[in-house]
Design a protein around this motif. Sequence first.
Motif, PDB file in Angstrom:
ATOM      1  N   SER A 249       0.806  -1.228   0.000  1.00  0.00           N
ATOM      2  CA  SER A 249       0.000   0.000   0.000  1.00  0.00           C
ATOM      3  C   SER A 249       0.834   1.271   0.000  1.00  0.00           C
ATOM      4  O   SER A 249       0.290   2.360  -0.034  1.00  0.00           O
ATOM      5  CB  SER A 249      -0.929   0.019   1.212  1.00  0.00           C
ATOM      6  OG  SER A 249      -0.187   0.148   2.414  1.00  0.00           O
ATOM      7  N   LYS A 252      -0.023   3.374  -3.088  1.00  0.00           N
ATOM      8  CA  LYS A 252      -1.422   3.803  -3.199  1.00  0.00           C
ATOM      9  C   LYS A 252      -1.696   5.026  -2.349  1.00  0.00           C
ATOM     10  O   LYS A 252      -2.480   5.891  -2.726  1.00  0.00           O
ATOM     11  CB  LYS A 252      -2.371   2.672  -2.785  1.00  0.00           C
ATOM     12  CG  LYS A 252      -2.412   1.513  -3.738  1.00  0.00           C
ATOM     13  CD  LYS A 252      -3.564   0.587  -3.423  1.00  0.00           C
ATOM     14  CE  LYS A 252      -3.426  -0.057  -2.077  1.00  0.00           C
ATOM     15  NZ  LYS A 252      -4.506  -1.007  -1.770  1.00  0.00           N
ATOM     16  N   GLU A 294      -9.182   3.304   2.864  1.00  0.00           N
ATOM     17  CA  GLU A 294      -8.004   3.399   3.710  1.00  0.00           C
ATOM     18  C   GLU A 294      -8.084   4.618   4.629  1.00  0.00           C
ATOM     19  O   GLU A 294      -7.605   4.583   5.765  1.00  0.00           O
ATOM     20  CB  GLU A 294      -6.738   3.439   2.852  1.00  0.00           C
ATOM     21  CG  GLU A 294      -6.445   2.107   2.177  1.00  0.00           C
ATOM     22  CD  GLU A 294      -4.986   1.934   1.833  1.00  0.00           C
ATOM     23  OE1 GLU A 294      -4.228   2.921   1.947  1.00  0.00           O
ATOM     24  OE2 GLU A 294      -4.605   0.816   1.456  1.00  0.00           O
TER      25      GLU A 294
END
Length: 377
Positions: A249, A252, A294
């Motif tokens: 991640s 991202k 998230e």
Amino acid sequence: MQFHDIPNQLALKEVLRQSVQRGHVAHAQLFRGSEGSAALALALAYAQYLNCEDRAADAVDSCGHCPACLKMGKLAHPDLNFILPTTTTKSVPKDATSAKFAAEWRTFLGENPFQGFNDWMQHIGAENKQGSISKEEAGSLLKLVSLKAFEAKFKIVIIWLPELMHPAAANAVLKLLEEPPPATIFLLVSHEPERLLPTILSRVQPVVVRPFSEDDIAAYVAAHYHVPEVKARQVAQLAEGNLGAAIASREKSADHDYADFFIKWMRKCYGLKMTDVMALADEFQKMGRENQKEQLSFSLGLLRRVLLFGLDPQLVPHLASGEQQFVQGFSKFVTPRNADQLTEELNTAHYHIERNANPRMVFVDASLRMGQQLRRA
């Protein structure tokens, strides 16, 4: 893989080293750790340490340069064997056993050894199929261990995710654990050991691997992937001990400062000014669905820190520099009286975003409800 490639886990590394130095190496060991933990990496480092040809008696790590270490490092040593979940794919349309995925496995571990089962399935192109350690693997395993070690002191068999074994494979492993072949070490690496047969569990020495701390993950991501400190801390908090997830991640979330957004959001919620809330809702909508999820996950984690800080500052010893002042001030408005409801609102928002609800509407609704709760404190 060497011990020094794995962040922290110092006490467990010492236990593993001592077992080798004292000659008390159990023939079957179960590395049990959650997904994204150091369990597989530690098993690999331990295997290399066991068979290192140039290791001093009290060495803290394998040498890294002898022929055995070089082959182990490339996962190409003839006495290092893997049993792992597979399934039929376009490249392997039938008889999907571990040996047929050896090249893919080396590449997968080369990317990083902290990845999980779903990452592996995607890597081999399994599409929507469920992977398992098939019954065909039983015959391969029995044939494999019937041979003596080719070069090393020990033949090592690493079984990754043994909880996914077909009953036939599980029975084959059980038989080998009951009557272990000479100079053969079985290292089982499991995320869900409770799913294993009790008879298997009773015949392995447990090696409990704790999840990585936020500090471990933040430091690792910053050092290995040159992620700025603030972003590394953000990724670490979202990962919840899963280093593999943090690595995946890191890109991202590179364009989004979740902490800064949360701080702005809570201030707008408390003020309950609709124009400000609507403007922030537009910003939330532009994030994209994955970043929206998230953001909400990060918000839950930071909200928990705020509550703990309010109860006792010593419960939250490590805070990023940008969060310290906010957490201290905001802890007056997050108390046991409203914490459950605030948490429920964030969880509900995450649920709706995951199911493709309109992000702007979800955000505005959650903001209004949370604003009312914050004023209750």
